[in-house]
Design a protein around this motif. Structure first.
Motif, PDB file in Angstrom:
ATOM      1  N   SER A   6       2.965  20.703  37.167  1.00 31.38           N
ATOM      2  CA  SER A   6       2.175  21.206  36.038  1.00 31.38           C
ATOM      3  C   SER A   6       1.022  22.087  36.498  1.00 31.38           C
ATOM      4  O   SER A   6       0.517  22.903  35.733  1.00 31.38           O
ATOM      5  N   SER A   7       0.587  21.918  37.754  1.00 32.30           N
ATOM      6  CA  SER A   7      -0.507  22.742  38.269  1.00 32.30           C
ATOM      7  C   SER A   7       0.015  24.008  38.941  1.00 32.30           C
ATOM      8  O   SER A   7      -0.770  24.815  39.436  1.00 32.30           O
ATOM      9  N   GLN A   8       1.340  24.191  38.965  1.00 33.34           N
ATOM     10  CA  GLN A   8       1.926  25.382  39.574  1.00 33.34           C
ATOM     11  C   GLN A   8       2.567  26.303  38.540  1.00 33.34           C
ATOM     12  O   GLN A   8       2.810  27.471  38.819  1.00 33.34           O
ATOM     13  N   ILE A   9       2.879  25.759  37.372  1.00 31.29           N
ATOM     14  CA  ILE A   9       3.541  26.532  36.332  1.00 31.29           C
ATOM     15  C   ILE A   9       2.694  26.512  35.068  1.00 31.29           C
ATOM     16  O   ILE A   9       2.364  25.452  34.549  1.00 31.29           O
ATOM     17  N   SER A  10       2.329  27.692  34.597  1.00 32.04           N
ATOM     18  CA  SER A  10       1.537  27.834  33.376  1.00 32.04           C
ATOM     19  C   SER A  10       2.128  28.983  32.576  1.00 32.04           C
ATOM     20  O   SER A  10       1.844  30.152  32.840  1.00 32.04           O
ATOM     21  N   LEU A  11       2.962  28.664  31.604  1.00 28.68           N
ATOM     22  CA  LEU A  11       3.650  29.696  30.829  1.00 28.68           C
ATOM     23  C   LEU A  11       2.694  30.492  29.952  1.00 28.68           C
ATOM     24  O   LEU A  11       3.036  31.591  29.509  1.00 28.68           O
ATOM     25  N   PHE A 304      -5.447  31.713  35.889  1.00 26.81           N
ATOM     26  CA  PHE A 304      -4.434  30.727  36.252  1.00 26.81           C
ATOM     27  C   PHE A 304      -5.089  29.481  36.844  1.00 26.81           C
ATOM     28  O   PHE A 304      -4.710  28.353  36.523  1.00 26.81           O
ATOM     29  N   LYS A 305      -6.080  29.678  37.694  1.00 29.67           N
ATOM     30  CA  LYS A 305      -6.794  28.550  38.311  1.00 29.67           C
ATOM     31  C   LYS A 305      -7.435  27.666  37.250  1.00 29.67           C
ATOM     32  O   LYS A 305      -7.352  26.432  37.318  1.00 29.67           O
ATOM     33  N   ALA A 306      -8.052  28.281  36.242  1.00 32.49           N
ATOM     34  CA  ALA A 306      -8.699  27.509  35.171  1.00 32.49           C
ATOM     35  C   ALA A 306      -7.675  26.754  34.329  1.00 32.49           C
ATOM     36  O   ALA A 306      -7.882  25.588  33.970  1.00 32.49           O
ATOM     37  N   HIS A 307      -6.549  27.399  34.024  1.00 31.10           N
ATOM     38  CA  HIS A 307      -5.541  26.782  33.158  1.00 31.10           C
ATOM     39  C   HIS A 307      -4.765  25.658  33.843  1.00 31.10           C
ATOM     40  O   HIS A 307      -4.231  24.767  33.174  1.00 31.10           O
ATOM     41  N   THR A 308      -4.678  25.698  35.178  1.00 29.31           N
ATOM     42  CA  THR A 308      -3.880  24.699  35.895  1.00 29.31           C
ATOM     43  C   THR A 308      -4.729  23.642  36.584  1.00 29.31           C
ATOM     44  O   THR A 308      -4.191  22.738  37.219  1.00 29.31           O
ATOM     45  N   GLY A 309      -6.050  23.751  36.479  1.00 33.12           N
ATOM     46  CA  GLY A 309      -6.926  22.716  37.026  1.00 33.12           C
ATOM     47  C   GLY A 309      -7.160  22.781  38.521  1.00 33.12           C
ATOM     48  O   GLY A 309      -7.658  21.821  39.118  1.00 33.12           O
ATOM     49  N   HIS A 310      -6.825  23.896  39.153  1.00 36.24           N
ATOM     50  CA  HIS A 310      -7.092  24.044  40.584  1.00 36.24           C
ATOM     51  C   HIS A 310      -8.579  24.300  40.820  1.00 36.24           C
ATOM     52  O   HIS A 310      -9.207  25.050  40.081  1.00 36.24           O
ATOM     53  N   GLN A 311      -9.120  23.684  41.863  1.00 38.81           N
ATOM     54  CA  GLN A 311     -10.484  24.019  42.266  1.00 38.81           C
ATOM     55  C   GLN A 311     -10.489  25.295  43.098  1.00 38.81           C
ATOM     56  O   GLN A 311     -11.397  26.111  43.016  1.00 38.81           O
ATOM     57  N   ARG A 312      -9.467  25.442  43.934  1.00 36.67           N
ATOM     58  CA  ARG A 312      -9.324  26.642  44.760  1.00 36.67           C
ATOM     59  C   ARG A 312      -7.847  27.032  44.781  1.00 36.67           C
ATOM     60  O   ARG A 312      -6.972  26.181  44.666  1.00 36.67           O
ATOM     61  N   ILE A 313      -7.578  28.318  44.942  1.00 36.52           N
ATOM     62  CA  ILE A 313      -6.208  28.807  45.118  1.00 36.52           C
ATOM     63  C   ILE A 313      -6.180  29.730  46.327  1.00 36.52           C
ATOM     64  O   ILE A 313      -6.943  30.705  46.379  1.00 36.52           O
ATOM     65  N   ARG A 314      -5.331  29.397  47.288  1.00 33.99           N
ATOM     66  CA  ARG A 314      -5.219  30.246  48.471  1.00 33.99           C
ATOM     67  C   ARG A 314      -4.669  31.614  48.091  1.00 33.99           C
ATOM     68  O   ARG A 314      -3.749  31.710  47.292  1.00 33.99           O
ATOM     69  N   GLY A 315      -5.256  32.637  48.647  1.00 36.77           N
ATOM     70  CA  GLY A 315      -4.784  33.989  48.376  1.00 36.77           C
ATOM     71  C   GLY A 315      -5.754  34.820  47.561  1.00 36.77           C
ATOM     72  O   GLY A 315      -5.501  35.996  47.302  1.00 36.77           O
TER      73      GLY A 315
END
Length: 326
Positions: A6-11, A304-315
């Motif tokens: 769910s934290s990798q896919i956000s339609l 995408f980071k906000a919608h999937t709940g990530h604190q950080r995203i590599r890249g």
């Protein structure tokens, strides 16, 4: 630690995703095992045919794919509108092409009379099937489990064939989508198992080039529908001719091992994407190296980071550098 799907896919952010499944044991998925000398080349056909079949069942389109010796790349497009437009009968019939279904779903297809309680249960089942038919995890499961069973049968063994989870990357804008597709299509050239796109067996680029020559049709692949305009049909918003030429030029650079950029007659598609030749070459040869769960311009990555709940995203740093103008 693996991230939940769910934290990798956000339609809500994008319908486009790059997925990779890798073999876990020493024996090859495909190719020739240098240790035993045994050829597994025929398994490429298994993977390609199964993948294209699944695209005819799911509301998920295939934009690009490459079947390599120990892993499979695929770029997917999830079409939620399509699955929601299917009738209940279409949903059940499609699911039955993959799985046995239930007693009630078979009664429904036969037209048998159902009680009120049975109808309520059936409705819940159809709702669940509808969700699964546009779910990337279910498509990859139906691909990987089928190939694993066939390979285990052929190898006369049991046990895990694939790594536990497939890798998923969200492609958040047009530049990321196109760069990832080219990265996938050029995998055989980068690994020196093919010299040109048209000789890259079991890839989407070869299938598209064959369609241009008229030798096959590509109904199983998502269409290129030309430049963006007011009334856009479903498809990838670029010219197929431009894309094939761009892949071919990039392939020449990779094969000649040059670090330079395309300095003669830069393709219009790069100009539309706001990418230089150097940026394009980096993206199409090192896509997985620089991006993990998502790829796109900085603003799209932050959404995408906000919608999937990530604190950080590599890249994120590479997004600023490589996709800042896209």
């Amino acid at each position: 630690m693996p991230q939940p799907r769910s934290s990798q896919i956000s339609l809500s952010d994008t319908p486009f995703y790059h997925c990779v499944s890798r073999c876990v044991r020493r024996s090859f998925l495909c190719g020739v095992d240098s240790y035993s000398g045994q050829s597994y080349e025929h398994r490429r056909v298994w993977v390609e045919e199964r993948l294209l079949f699944l695209s005819s069942v799911f509301a998920i389109d295939i934009c690009a794919y490459a079947v390599m010796s120990n892993h499979v790349h695929v770029v997917l497009h999830v079409d939620v509108q399509q699955v929601m437009a299917w009738t209940d009968s279409e949903v059940v019939e499609r699911w039955h092409r993959l799985h046995k279904g239930t007693l009630l779903t078979h009664m429904f297809i036969r037209g048998d009379r159902l009680s009120q309680g049975q109808q309520l249960t059936l409705n819940d089942t159809i709702t669940e099937y509808r969700k699964r038919l546009h779910n990337i995890s279910w498509l990859m499961r139906n691909l990987n489990e089928y190939i694993a069973r066939e390979a285990n049968k052929e190898d006369d063994c049991t046990g895990r064939f694939w790594e536990g989870r497939f890798k998923s990357q969200a492609l958040l804008d047009e530049a990321a989508l196109l760069a990832c597709m080219a990265y996938v299509d050029l995998n055989p050239i980068r690994t020196k198992i093919a010299d040109t796109p048209e000789t890259s067996n079991h890839t989407s680029i070869k299938k598209r080039l064959e369609s241009i020559k008229g030798s096959i049709t590509t109904h199983s692949l998502m269409r290129f529908v030309g430049n963006p305009r007011q009334y856009m049909p479903k498809g990838i918003a670029f010219s197929l001719k431009d894309y094939c030429e761009l892949v071919d030029i990039t392939g020449r650079i990779i094969r000649e091992d040059k670090a330079g950029h395309i300095d003669h007659q830069q393709q219009p598609i790069l100009q539309r994407l706001g990418l230089s030749g150097e940026q394009w070459l980096t993206l199409t040869t090192e896509f997985e190296k620089h991006f993990c769960y998502a790829a796109g311009a900085e603003m799209m990555m932050n959404q995408f980071k906000a919608h999937t709940g990530h604190q950080r995203i590599r890249g994120m740093g590479k997004a600023k550098k490589l996709l800042r103008c896209a």
